[in-house]
Motif scaffolding. Structure first.
Motif, PDB file in Angstrom:
ATOM      1  N   SER A  80       0.896  -1.266  -0.088  1.00  0.00           N
ATOM      2  CA  SER A  80       0.016   0.104   0.073  1.00  0.00           C
ATOM      3  C   SER A  80       0.952   1.178  -0.160  1.00  0.00           C
ATOM      4  O   SER A  80       1.971   1.121   0.285  1.00  0.00           O
ATOM      5  N   THR A  81       0.476   2.494  -0.514  1.00  0.00           N
ATOM      6  CA  THR A  81       0.896   3.750  -0.399  1.00  0.00           C
ATOM      7  C   THR A  81      -0.117   4.816   0.155  1.00  0.00           C
ATOM      8  O   THR A  81      -1.204   4.597  -0.323  1.00  0.00           O
ATOM      9  N   ARG A 215      -1.480  -3.530   9.366  1.00  0.00           N
ATOM     10  CA  ARG A 215      -1.952  -3.858   8.030  1.00  0.00           C
ATOM     11  C   ARG A 215      -0.985  -4.943   7.362  1.00  0.00           C
ATOM     12  O   ARG A 215      -1.239  -5.834   6.793  1.00  0.00           O
TER      13      ARG A 215
END
Length: 300
Positions: A80-81, A215
């Motif tokens: 993710s970003t 996450r």
């Protein structure tokens, strides 16, 4: 068994003022590979800085939490970003222009070159001149040289920091203490964490390395007790409290020491390497009894 070792960079894996981890530290990190334990950074740094620290070796960036959790990687896979809101950056740019001795640092992305795994960025400064940048690099011991800009570019930006160098009326430390509540009031949708006394990392409100850690664990089916984390400062507090096997170096802040499970030796004495070597010798087990007296300071 330990499946993942995560480590902060500045002041933890790399002593302040050093250009890279020691040879002993790099050997220790590589020794984890034989046991199947992954190594990852957990840092506010972007990949462009980390590659400089790791002498261009991208293997050390295969897994980890970068840009204070805004980039998450696992074994070469990008998870993710998160990008910063430009309204926050524009407000901070206005403050940097108005406040003598203050500056905004942003990392502006560029197109990846052939063969690059990461889309690297270039550090830029708003509110400084060339002499100020050199002084900022010397004062903080962690800021890279960069380009001067007049406005925040209209491109996606992950990493930003607000810098206080002091002025004729205030020291840098005094200015930073005064500016923190002003920044929070001007940008209520952001958090401002201090990896050093003169520099604030800018994060989306409520986001931290610990959010990214959760996450990462969920995506990769890793339990928190299967992770070891090393830190030293304010932007590590959430992680130090979240990871059961948390360590802080002796040169860390008092708040970090209170949050960690264990306090070890100084970063300048390869304290992280000594713990990592013990994990590798034990085939992935965390055996505190196997640590030398100078590696493990006390158990909290």
């Amino acid at each position: 068994m330990i499946r993942l070792v995560l480590c902060d960079m500045d002041g933890t894996l790399v002593p302040f003022g050093a250009s890279s981890p020691s040879d002993r530290t790099l050997r220790a990190l590589r020794s984890l590979e034989k046991t199947g334990v992954a190594f990852g950074v957990a840092t506010g740094r972007e990949p462009v800085d980390l590659l400089r620290f790791f002498r261009g070796d991208e293997r050390y960036l295969d897994s980890g939490i970068m840009s204070n959790g805004k980039i998450i990687q696992w074994r070469g896979r990008h998870l993710s970003t998160i990008y910063l809101d430009h309204a926050i950056l524009d407000t901070l740019a206005d403050i940097a222009r108005e406040e003598e001795g203050c500056a905004l640092n942003v990392y502006v992305p560029r197109q990846p070159r052939e063969g690059e795994t990461f889309s690297l960025s270039r550090p830029c400064y708003l509110g400084l001149n060339d002499a100020d940048i050199r002084r900022a690099v010397a004062l903080t011991g962690m800021l890279p040289p960069g380009d001067l800009i007049d406005a925040v570019p209209d491109v996606p930006i992950m990493s930003a920091g607000f810098l206080c160098l002091g002025n004729g009326r205030e020291t840098a430390e005094e200015q930073a203490l005064r500016m923190r509540p002003l920044l929070s009031e001007a940008c209520p949708q952001a958090d401002f964490l201090r990896p050093t006394s003169l520099f604030f990392d800018v994060l989306p409100r409520g986001w931290s390395k610990a959010n990214a850690f959760d996450r990462l664990c969920e995506a990769c089916s890793i339990a928190p007790e299967e992770v070891v984390f090393f830190g030293d400062a304010e932007n590590d507090l959430a992680m130090l409290g979240r990871v059961p096997n948390s360590f802080v170096v002796a040169n860390g802040t008092d708040e970090a020491k209170a949050a960690a499970r264990h306090v070890i030796g100084d970063a300048a004495d390869d304290a992280v390497a000594k713990v990592v070597e013990a994990i590798a010798r034990a085939d992935g087990r965390l055996d505190l009894d196997a640590l030398d007296d100078d590696a493990l300071g006390r158990m909290a």
